[in-house]
Scaffold this motif. Structure first.
Motif, PDB file in Angstrom:
ATOM      1  N   THR A 180     -22.005  -0.836  11.640  1.00 40.10           N
ATOM      2  CA  THR A 180     -20.571  -0.757  11.397  1.00 40.10           C
ATOM      3  C   THR A 180     -20.182   0.631  10.902  1.00 40.10           C
ATOM      4  OG1 THR A 180     -20.669  -1.479   9.091  1.00 40.10           O
ATOM      5  CG2 THR A 180     -20.527  -3.201  10.747  1.00 40.10           C
ATOM      6  N   GLY A 181     -18.875   0.868  10.880  1.00 42.24           N
ATOM      7  CA  GLY A 181     -18.319   2.134  10.420  1.00 42.24           C
ATOM      8  C   GLY A 181     -17.024   2.384  11.160  1.00 42.24           C
ATOM      9  N   PHE A 182     -16.409   3.516  10.876  1.00 43.47           N
ATOM     10  CA  PHE A 182     -15.157   3.860  11.526  1.00 43.47           C
ATOM     11  C   PHE A 182     -15.416   4.627  12.814  1.00 43.47           C
ATOM     12  CE2 PHE A 182     -13.778   3.314   7.077  1.00 43.47           C
ATOM     13  CZ  PHE A 182     -12.819   2.333   7.289  1.00 43.47           C
ATOM     14  N   LYS A 183     -14.352   4.829  13.577  1.00 41.91           N
ATOM     15  CA  LYS A 183     -14.416   5.530  14.868  1.00 41.91           C
ATOM     16  C   LYS A 183     -15.096   6.897  14.701  1.00 41.91           C
ATOM     17  CE  LYS A 183     -11.361   6.863  18.650  1.00 41.91           C
ATOM     18  NZ  LYS A 183     -11.236   5.853  19.667  1.00 41.91           N
ATOM     19  N   LYS A 184     -15.956   7.211  15.640  1.00 43.21           N
ATOM     20  CA  LYS A 184     -16.664   8.498  15.693  1.00 43.21           C
ATOM     21  C   LYS A 184     -17.628   8.709  14.520  1.00 43.21           C
ATOM     22  CE  LYS A 184     -14.642   9.885  19.468  1.00 43.21           C
ATOM     23  NZ  LYS A 184     -15.374   9.800  20.713  1.00 43.21           N
ATOM     24  N   GLU A 214     -14.383   9.496   1.921  1.00 45.13           N
ATOM     25  CA  GLU A 214     -13.301   8.519   2.044  1.00 45.13           C
ATOM     26  C   GLU A 214     -13.794   7.252   2.750  1.00 45.13           C
ATOM     27  OE1 GLU A 214      -8.997   8.068   4.222  1.00 45.13           O
ATOM     28  OE2 GLU A 214      -9.560  10.054   3.485  1.00 45.13           O
ATOM     29  N   ASP A 215     -14.604   7.416   3.793  1.00 44.50           N
ATOM     30  CA  ASP A 215     -15.204   6.249   4.458  1.00 44.50           C
ATOM     31  C   ASP A 215     -16.036   5.451   3.462  1.00 44.50           C
ATOM     32  OD1 ASP A 215     -14.162   7.082   6.888  1.00 44.50           O
ATOM     33  OD2 ASP A 215     -16.112   7.371   7.864  1.00 44.50           O
ATOM     34  N   MET A 216     -16.814   6.167   2.659  1.00 44.00           N
ATOM     35  CA  MET A 216     -17.679   5.487   1.696  1.00 44.00           C
ATOM     36  C   MET A 216     -16.855   4.634   0.744  1.00 44.00           C
ATOM     37  SD  MET A 216     -20.363   8.612   0.962  1.00 44.00           S
ATOM     38  CE  MET A 216     -20.655   8.017  -0.671  1.00 44.00           C
ATOM     39  N   LYS A 217     -15.765   5.189   0.236  1.00 50.07           N
ATOM     40  CA  LYS A 217     -14.907   4.438  -0.689  1.00 50.07           C
ATOM     41  C   LYS A 217     -14.270   3.241  -0.006  1.00 50.07           C
ATOM     42  CE  LYS A 217     -13.887   8.479  -3.463  1.00 50.07           C
ATOM     43  NZ  LYS A 217     -12.945   9.570  -3.667  1.00 50.07           N
TER      44      LYS A 217
END
Length: 161
Positions: A8-12, A114-117
Motif C-alpha cells: 500500500t501507499g499513495f500514487k507514485k 507527510e505520507d508517513m503521518k
C-alpha cells in the motif's frame, strides 16, 4: 488458505514496482500468484470499437469474454475486498496493491514524511519502505533492484514454507 499480503501507499510511491518484484520472486519459486489492484478512480478495462464495449454500451450489466488462454468478467458494480478474494481461483499467494485499511500484513510505501503521518495507524504494517532519500532511518530504503529483491525474499521466507 493462500498467503495474503498487501502493498500500500499513495500514487507514485513504488507500489506497482514492489508488487511486480513480489510476483517475479514468487514465480521464480514456483508459487501460484493472484494480484488484486485497487483503483480509487473509475477505470475501464474495455475499449471503444470492441464487441464487449458495445454490449456494455447497450446496457448489459455483466459482460464476459473468454479464449482458450484467458477470461475476464466485467460487472457494473463495485465489490468488497473480501468478496473479491473469495471469487479468485485458488492460488498460493494473493498480493493486494492498495486497500490501505485492509486487515492483512502489509508493506507500506511512502514518498515523504507527510505520507508517513497520513498512513500512521494503518493495521498490520509489516514494513515501511521508500525509494526516496531524506527519510528517517527507520524507513527501509529500497532504491535499488537488489534492495527490493532482498526485501521480497525476506518477506517470502518469513511467511511461506
Amino acid at each position: 488458505m493462500a498467503l495474503i499480503f498487501q502493498i500500500t501507499g499513495f500514487k507514485k510511491s513504488g507500489k506497482t514496482t514492489m508488487t511486480n518484484c513480489f510476483v517475479h520472486q514468487l514465480k521464480a519459486q514456483d508459487y501460484t500468484v493472484a494480484v488484486i489492484k485497487h483503483d480509487a478512480h473509475a477505470f475501464s478495462m474495455d475499449h471503444p470499437n470492441t464487441d464487449t464495449f458495445s454490449f456494455r454500451e447497450s446496457g448489459a450489466d455483466v459482460v464476459a469474454i473468454s479464449s482458450s488462454s484467458q477470461h475476464a468478467i466485467i460487472a457494473n458494480e463495485g465489490i468488497t475486498l473480501k468478496d473479491m478474494i473469495t471469487k479468485l481461483p485458488r492460488t498460493d499467494v494473493v498480493l493486494i496493491e492498495g486497500y490501505k485499511e485492509g486487515p492483512f500484513p502489509k508493506l507500506v510505501m511512502v514518498r515523504d514524511e507527510e505520507d508517513m503521518k497520513t498512513l500512521e495507524g494503518l493495521p498490520n504494517v509489516h514494513t515501511i519502505g521508500t525509494f526516496r532519500d531524506g527519510l528517517p532511518h527507520a524507513i527501509l530504503k529500497l532504491s535499488t533492484q537488489e534492495e527490493q529483491e532482498r526485501l521480497c525474499q525476506t518477506i517470502i521466507k518469513e511467511f511461506l514454507p
